[in-house]
Write an enzyme that holds these catalytic residues in place. Structure first.
Site, mmCIF file in Angstrom:
data_model
loop_
_atom_site.group_PDB
_atom_site.id
_atom_site.type_symbol
_atom_site.label_atom_id
_atom_site.label_comp_id
_atom_site.label_asym_id
_atom_site.label_seq_id
_atom_site.Cartn_x
_atom_site.Cartn_y
_atom_site.Cartn_z
ATOM 1 N N ALA A 107 59.215 14.814 -25.926
ATOM 2 C CA ALA A 107 58.655 14.698 -25.812
ATOM 3 C C ALA A 107 56.733 15.452 -24.944
ATOM 4 O O ALA A 107 55.943 16.591 -25.267
ATOM 5 C CB ALA A 107 57.983 13.542 -26.378
ATOM 6 N N ASP A 161 53.614 6.634 -29.732
ATOM 7 C CA ASP A 161 54.545 5.190 -29.112
ATOM 8 C C ASP A 161 55.304 5.403 -28.780
ATOM 9 O O ASP A 161 56.425 4.887 -29.469
ATOM 10 C CB ASP A 161 54.620 4.525 -30.868
ATOM 11 C CG ASP A 161 55.543 3.397 -30.820
ATOM 12 O OD1 ASP A 161 54.801 2.986 -29.915
ATOM 13 O OD2 ASP A 161 55.875 2.780 -31.375
ATOM 14 N N PHE A 221 57.604 10.128 -30.071
ATOM 15 C CA PHE A 221 58.563 8.455 -30.246
ATOM 16 C C PHE A 221 58.563 8.280 -31.744
ATOM 17 O O PHE A 221 58.309 7.433 -31.639
ATOM 18 C CB PHE A 221 57.918 8.119 -28.855
ATOM 19 C CG PHE A 221 57.212 8.835 -28.196
ATOM 20 C CD1 PHE A 221 58.260 9.009 -26.504
ATOM 21 C CD2 PHE A 221 56.063 9.514 -27.593
ATOM 22 C CE1 PHE A 221 58.172 8.757 -25.746
ATOM 23 C CE2 PHE A 221 55.823 9.986 -26.516
ATOM 24 C CZ PHE A 221 56.874 9.935 -25.811
ATOM 25 N N ARG A 228 50.395 1.246 -37.255
ATOM 26 C CA ARG A 228 50.967 2.181 -38.661
ATOM 27 C C ARG A 228 50.103 2.241 -39.971
ATOM 28 O O ARG A 228 49.700 3.071 -39.927
ATOM 29 C CB ARG A 228 52.390 1.667 -39.285
ATOM 30 C CG ARG A 228 53.294 1.937 -38.043
ATOM 31 C CD ARG A 228 55.160 2.372 -38.217
ATOM 32 N NE ARG A 228 55.734 0.506 -38.704
ATOM 33 C CZ ARG A 228 56.024 0.280 -37.869
ATOM 34 N NH1 ARG A 228 56.981 0.679 -36.469
ATOM 35 N NH2 ARG A 228 56.708 -1.346 -38.523
ATOM 36 N N ASP A 278 61.404 12.916 -31.758
ATOM 37 C CA ASP A 278 62.217 11.801 -31.070
ATOM 38 C C ASP A 278 62.981 12.598 -30.092
ATOM 39 O O ASP A 278 63.862 13.762 -30.663
ATOM 40 C CB ASP A 278 62.326 10.920 -31.429
ATOM 41 C CG ASP A 278 63.404 9.389 -31.321
ATOM 42 O OD1 ASP A 278 61.926 8.319 -31.514
ATOM 43 O OD2 ASP A 278 64.046 9.459 -30.719
ATOM 44 N N CYS A 322 53.559 0.172 -24.476
ATOM 45 C CA CYS A 322 54.281 -1.460 -25.333
ATOM 46 C C CYS A 322 54.382 -2.196 -23.852
ATOM 47 O O CYS A 322 55.217 -3.165 -23.577
ATOM 48 C CB CYS A 322 55.409 -1.270 -25.705
ATOM 49 S SG CYS A 322 56.200 -0.351 -25.665
HETATM 50 N N1 SAH Z 1 57.343 4.479 -33.075
HETATM 51 C C1 SAH Z 1 58.530 4.005 -33.297
HETATM 52 C C2 SAH Z 1 58.535 2.682 -32.462
HETATM 53 C C3 SAH Z 1 59.004 4.224 -31.106
HETATM 54 S S1 SAH Z 1 60.501 3.454 -29.986
HETATM 55 C C4 SAH Z 1 58.204 2.542 -34.657
HETATM 56 O O1 SAH Z 1 57.231 2.697 -34.831
HETATM 57 O O2 SAH Z 1 59.092 2.340 -35.192
HETATM 58 C C5 SAH Z 1 61.047 4.636 -28.715
HETATM 59 C C6 SAH Z 1 61.236 5.875 -29.252
HETATM 60 O O3 SAH Z 1 60.589 6.816 -28.400
HETATM 61 C C7 SAH Z 1 62.492 5.459 -29.371
HETATM 62 O O4 SAH Z 1 62.766 5.910 -30.387
HETATM 63 C C8 SAH Z 1 63.267 6.736 -28.330
HETATM 64 O O5 SAH Z 1 64.279 7.597 -28.540
HETATM 65 C C9 SAH Z 1 62.206 8.282 -28.177
HETATM 66 N N2 SAH Z 1 62.376 8.867 -27.165
HETATM 67 C C10 SAH Z 1 62.374 8.259 -25.684
HETATM 68 N N3 SAH Z 1 61.700 9.418 -24.675
HETATM 69 C C11 SAH Z 1 61.332 9.865 -25.142
HETATM 70 C C12 SAH Z 1 61.092 11.411 -25.362
HETATM 71 N N4 SAH Z 1 60.872 11.518 -23.527
HETATM 72 N N5 SAH Z 1 60.410 12.277 -25.617
HETATM 73 C C13 SAH Z 1 60.887 11.832 -27.338
HETATM 74 N N6 SAH Z 1 61.186 10.442 -27.749
HETATM 75 C C14 SAH Z 1 61.352 9.533 -26.995
#
Ligand code: SAH
Length: 386
Positions: free
Chosen positions: A270, A290, A221, A206, A242, A330
């Site tokens: 997304a 992410d 995300f 980050r 998100d 991840c």
């Molecule tokens: N970047 C964040 C962690 C992301 S976790 C950090 O640094 O803390 C992954 C996230 O993706 C979750 O909040 C989940 O709600 C979201 N997510 C899952 N599938 C998705 C999609 N198709 N489109 C958008 N968001 C999504």
């Protein structure tokens, strides 16, 4: 203490630096329930002391190569002190970091995350569960936390024949804890948030993405907006995206907490959003991807790679000339080389020339031991568009 006898193959795993011995390599099972056992080879040579999980595929997890070791509160104190020493100086960058990264810290199936004055733990094997009291005592003695919460609501525990629950083990733990991280602050949610309350493993990524941010930025995300906050410091406008409205409410709160006024919070899928922006020819100067682990199992890897490629390809097309993409995965099952192969293929199809500026992994509080592939799962790449 009871004894387990292992096959030559089992013994070779330990000799090669991996702490697990599978059920099929236990030649003689110890006649006890879960706990700690001594381990020897078929010739009677003592190999060490291990956690024993009678119902799991991972039967033995190495704790100490000294076969005479006594695994008591003092042993756990020493082990936790060693893990703490590996993180010296980290508290200057943040008040939240992983203190024990399981196998990566020689403490298999144990996770301990520190959030300011509180600890969140995960005990992920039947053998370890037998040591719960000693582990908690050692954590209290060495770190004097205000509270310890067990986030034992992980599916892995079912494979060990253990119940899943969220349980307070000591003191009190608040619903929200403010995390300070490389100059921004955000709220962690230890009781109900993802993982132990936040994604601590992306801290350095980050900060890196933040250093390269400018102009119009997009954090796909976004969860609680942790990348978006770092982007907000250097860009004009940040879209935090998100699918979860609840996650975005927290992201908004986190922006207010930092007095940032350049955030926009978009509830969308997304894949759909990126496709629509390509259609209306929107451009971004900075993009972060992410996603959650698309490949939860080995069998789902081909579909996962198609998903990763699609979002990366679209993000590359949306970048303005000179724009930056930070992209991560991840998924343990997507190796570092497959991740780079996927990026190669996305770039080739994007029609853009992409420069690989940095390849990143896990921060120092999530040690990846090279002989234990399971300790490493996070890959990142910083790319610049020509
Ligand atoms: N970047 C964040 C962690 C992301 S976790 C950090 O640094 O803390 C992954 C996230 O993706 C979750 O909040 C989940 O709600 C979201 N997510 C899952 N599938 C998705 C999609 N198709 N489109 C958008 N968001 C999504």
């Amino acid at each position: 203490m009871h004894t387990a006898v292992v096959t030559p193959k089992g013994a070779r795993r330990w000799a090669a630096g991996h702490p697990w011995i599978f059920r099929s390599d236990v030649a003689e099972r110890p006649g006890v329930e879960a706990g700690t056992v001594r381990v020897q080879d078929e010739r009677g040579k003592p190999l060490g002391v291990a956690l024993w999980s009678p119902t799991s595929e991972i039967s033995l997890r190495l704790l100490d190569r000294n076969p005479e070791a006594t695994i008591d509160a003092a042993w756990w104190r020493d082990a936790i002190d060693r893990a703490t020493a590996r993180r010296t100086g980290l508290d200057r960058e943040t008040n939240a970091f992983r203190l024990v990264h399981g196998e990566g810290d020689g403490l298999p199936s144990l996770v301990v995350d520190r959030y300011d004055r509180w600890l969140v733990v995960q005990l992920m094997s039947a053998g370890l569960e037998q040591h719960r009291e000693d582990v908690v005592a050692a954590l209290r003695d060495t770190l004097a936390p205000a509270g310890i919460l067990a986030r034992n609501d992980v599916s892995l525990r079912a494979k060990e024949g253990l119940a899943t629950s969220v349980e307070l083990l000591h003191g009190e733990v608040p619903e929200e804890i403010e995390v300070q991280e490389h100059g921004v602050k955000y709220l962690a949610a230890p009781w109900g948030g993802q993982k132990t309350g936040a994604f601590l493993d992306q801290r350095d990524n980050r900060a890196l993405a933040g250093q390269h941010a400018r102009g119009r930025a997009l954090d796909c995300f976004s969860y609680h907006g942790s990348f978006a906050l770092h982007l907000a410091r250097r860009s004009e406008h940040v879209v935090a995206l998100d699918v979860s409205a609840q996650a975005l409410r927290r992201a908004e709160e986190n922006f207010r907490r930092n007095e940032f006024t350049n955030g926009e919070f978009v509830e969308a899928d997304a894949f759909e959003y990126l496709k629509a922006r390509e259609r209306d020819r929107t451009r971004f100067d900075t993009i972060v991807l992410d996603p959650p682990a698309f490949a939860k199992t080995k069998a789902s890897l081909p579909a996962a790679i198609r998903g990763y490629k699609e979002i990366n390809l679209r993000a590359m097309r949306l970048l303005s000339p000179g724009g930056t993409l930070f992209t991560a995965s991840c998924s343990f099952h997507l190796s570092r080389s497959l991740f780079l192969e996927m990026l190669h293929s996305a770039a080739a199809d994007s029609g853009r020339q992409m420069i690989l500026r940095e390849i990143t992994g896990q921060p120092r509080d999530h040690p990846e031991v090279i002989t234990i592939p399971e300790t490493g799962y996070l890959k990142g790449a910083l790319l610049a568009a020509e």
